[in-house]
Write a protein that holds these residues in place. Structure first.
Motif, short mmCIF file in Angstrom:
data_model
loop_
_atom_site.label_atom_id
_atom_site.label_comp_id
_atom_site.label_asym_id
_atom_site.label_seq_id
_atom_site.Cartn_x
_atom_site.Cartn_y
_atom_site.Cartn_z
N ARG A 100 1.65 -2.33 -4.04
CA ARG A 100 0.83 -2.30 -2.83
C ARG A 100 0.23 -3.67 -2.56
NH1 ARG A 100 0.88 1.33 1.12
NH2 ARG A 100 1.60 2.58 -0.58
N HIS A 160 -5.86 -3.20 5.38
CA HIS A 160 -5.30 -1.99 5.99
C HIS A 160 -4.92 -0.89 5.01
CE1 HIS A 160 -1.29 -3.63 5.08
NE2 HIS A 160 -0.88 -2.40 5.24
N ASP A 161 -4.70 -1.18 3.74
CA ASP A 161 -4.38 -0.14 2.75
C ASP A 161 -5.47 0.04 1.71
OD1 ASP A 161 -1.98 0.78 3.76
OD2 ASP A 161 -0.75 -0.53 2.52
#
Length: 59
Positions: free
Chosen positions: A23, A56-57
């Protein structure tokens, strides 16, 4: 406003670099693309765009 981007990057790194390496790689790629296209938005919004890409994550 560059501090906004630096803070967003640091937060993303703290949350994702060790815990979720794939990620973290994705976030870095998205932030790089945001930097690349930032000229397409008004100058006052560029740091917000890049900071949002970094975050955003995260969550």
């Amino acid at each position: 406003m560059a501090q906004l981007v630096d803070t967003a990057q640091q937060m993303a790194r703290i949350k994702l670099e060790v815990a979720l390496p794939p990620r973290w790689s994705h976030i870095q790629a998205v932030a790089a693309k945001a930097c690349h296209i930032a000229a397409a938005v008004p100058k006052e919004d560029r740091d917000i765009l890049v900071a949002a890409a970094w975050l955003h994550d995260v969550g």
